[in-house]
Design a protein around this motif. Structure first.
Motif, PDB file in Angstrom:
ATOM      1  N   UNK A   1     -22.639 -15.103 -13.078  1.00 45.56           N
ATOM      2  CA  UNK A   1     -22.279 -14.057 -12.380  1.00 45.56           C
ATOM      3  C   UNK A   1     -23.122 -13.716 -11.158  1.00 45.56           C
ATOM      4  N   UNK A   2     -22.292 -13.896  -9.988  1.00 41.30           N
ATOM      5  CA  UNK A   2     -22.934 -13.944  -8.756  1.00 41.30           C
ATOM      6  C   UNK A   2     -22.636 -12.484  -8.007  1.00 41.30           C
ATOM      7  N   UNK A   3     -22.628 -11.608  -8.796  1.00 41.26           N
ATOM      8  CA  UNK A   3     -22.422 -10.215  -8.341  1.00 41.26           C
ATOM      9  C   UNK A   3     -21.007 -10.080  -7.578  1.00 41.26           C
ATOM     10  N   UNK A   4     -21.313  -9.867  -6.018  1.00 48.70           N
ATOM     11  CA  UNK A   4     -20.288  -9.818  -5.213  1.00 48.70           C
ATOM     12  C   UNK A   4     -19.492 -11.101  -4.950  1.00 48.70           C
ATOM     13  N   UNK A   5     -20.224 -12.173  -5.281  1.00 46.64           N
ATOM     14  CA  UNK A   5     -19.808 -13.524  -5.329  1.00 46.64           C
ATOM     15  C   UNK A   5     -18.718 -14.073  -6.503  1.00 46.64           C
TER      16      UNK A   5
END
Length: 99
Positions: free
Chosen positions: A74-78
């Motif tokens: 999970x790269x957040x906004x990525x």
């Protein structure tokens, strides 16, 4: 000093979740079995580090009891990226079926 800064890739913390099915070789019903942060310079390096951390006996965390076959990075906004470990390495998958 400046060359060292430019050539050394920044290491970031990747949010990694490991999933597995209740029984070996099932294709649905994945459950989260472990979540951790993995420092790495790229998603590929994160997968390599995750494999090493959870498959080398001396490095397996004491509180890890799984045999996960799916990894979520999970790269957040990525975005969220799912990978399945198969013969030949890690392969991206679209999604998993959870219970």
């Amino acid at each position: 000093m400046m060359i060292k800064v430019l050539t050394k890739r920044a290491r970031m913390q990747y949010d990694v979740t490991i999933f597995q099915t209740p029984r070996y070789r099932e294709h649905k019903g994945h459950k989260e079995v472990y979540r951790t942060m993995v420092p790495a310079s790229s998603r590929k390096k994160c997968l390599e580090e995750t494999f090493s951390r959870f498959n080398v006996t001396d490095r397996i965390p004491a509180n890890y009891k799984g045999t996960g076959d799916i990894v979520l990075i999970d790269e957040g906004r990525g975005g969220q990226h799912y990978y399945q470990l198969k013969p030949g390495g890690w392969f991206p998958i679209n999604r998993i079926v959870l219970l």
